[in-house]
Scaffold this active site. Sequence first.
Site, PDB file in Angstrom:
ATOM      1  N   LYS A 142       0.837  -1.203   0.000  1.00  0.00           N
ATOM      2  CA  LYS A 142       0.000   0.000   0.000  1.00  0.00           C
ATOM      3  C   LYS A 142       0.871   1.252   0.000  1.00  0.00           C
ATOM      4  O   LYS A 142       1.738   1.419   0.855  1.00  0.00           O
ATOM      5  CB  LYS A 142      -0.929   0.011   1.217  1.00  0.00           C
ATOM      6  CG  LYS A 142      -2.023  -1.040   1.165  1.00  0.00           C
ATOM      7  CD  LYS A 142      -2.928  -0.983   2.381  1.00  0.00           C
ATOM      8  CE  LYS A 142      -3.911   0.166   2.298  1.00  0.00           C
ATOM      9  NZ  LYS A 142      -4.894   0.118   3.416  1.00  0.00           N
ATOM     10  N   ILE A 143       0.612   2.111  -0.966  1.00  0.00           N
ATOM     11  CA  ILE A 143       1.329   3.381  -1.099  1.00  0.00           C
ATOM     12  C   ILE A 143       0.291   4.500  -1.166  1.00  0.00           C
ATOM     13  O   ILE A 143      -0.639   4.430  -1.974  1.00  0.00           O
ATOM     14  CB  ILE A 143       2.202   3.389  -2.363  1.00  0.00           C
ATOM     15  CG1 ILE A 143       3.261   2.286  -2.287  1.00  0.00           C
ATOM     16  CG2 ILE A 143       2.863   4.758  -2.559  1.00  0.00           C
ATOM     17  CD1 ILE A 143       4.107   2.149  -3.543  1.00  0.00           C
TER      18      ILE A 143
END
Length: 378
Positions: A142-143
């Site tokens: 997750k970014i």
Amino acid sequence: MAQNENLAALSAAGVSVWLDDLSRDRIQSGNLADLVATRGVVGVTTNPSIFQAALSVGHAYDAQVKALAAEGADADAAIRTITTDDVRAACDVLAPVFESTGGTDGRVSIEVDPRFAFDADKTVAQAIELWKIVDRKNLFIKIPATEAGLPAITSVIGEGISVNVTLIFSVPRYRAVMGAYLDGLRNAKIGGHDLAKIHSVASFFVSRVDTEIDKRLDKIGTPEALALRGKAGVANARLAYAEYQDVFDGGAHTSTYNHLASQGANRQRPLWASTGVKNPDYSDTLYVTELVGPNTVNTLPEKTLEAFADHGEVRGDTLSGRAVEAAQVFADLEAAGVDLDEVFVQLEREGVDKFEASWGELIEATTAELRTAAAEDN
């Protein structure tokens, strides 16, 4: 075990049902496996707040914390070990789903340190590190979709790593996210990676939009403003879905994706996040029933999952062809005096701040537990 009828209908309508929660207790008790078997859960999302809650309750982590303390691990190292162990175990639970869906689902997400949200280089470095540590094909990194996050998304995708882009609040930022994904696929191809093995979702937050805009509508207080409460979140998501269709599903700008798809690339599916209803005046399944459409993901807190299992309704595709109606809601909001650009900037800032605060609490709590464990050994 039989699948719940309501959730099975949701899946049949094209919605992948993911659980927005993870803990060691949930894994070890068999609860996660049960949710896969009976609730149609085909993915899991985590974030710093979820891990902070998991580590602060019960004793599931006590033995590992004691072992880490004996090794002299600091809080950051301990958190990295504990969280990646949980995510790896969850990946293993969901591995059959991953195989049966050809890699589309069966995914578990882990987020980069939120303190890196505005530092692309550190985000990329940690994304690669987490990918190697967990060492599972069905992992998502997750970014956050901050300005700094966009080039990081491109770089990480370019390394052949699958990404869940999080903290998306506005349609313009969502367009940029889709562009970053496509750029990353081009880089991955140049780098010799198999595009068919790279997947991505774009997590578009819903309920937080209503929470913030409803506060502003209440403050404005006119009948026109009050009539718009509870409409912004769904309208925003429907506008986002129209953009998704434009880029990935036969729209005017699908040619770029089609070219990459001919080389094995997968579409980046929209994921509806923050779908727990916070206002008791609204239906507790609002952000599920009103956001049904093909090739979407809805990540649900367990409370919302169970509410939909009990009384949720699937009324067909509630996303496609709703862009004009949704745009009118936005026009009405602006006419009522809501500064939407200001809202989305504020929501992104608050989203990052919330995760940073949870991470800070996690570090403090872990530091205290490591000290206690070390003292007990002496």
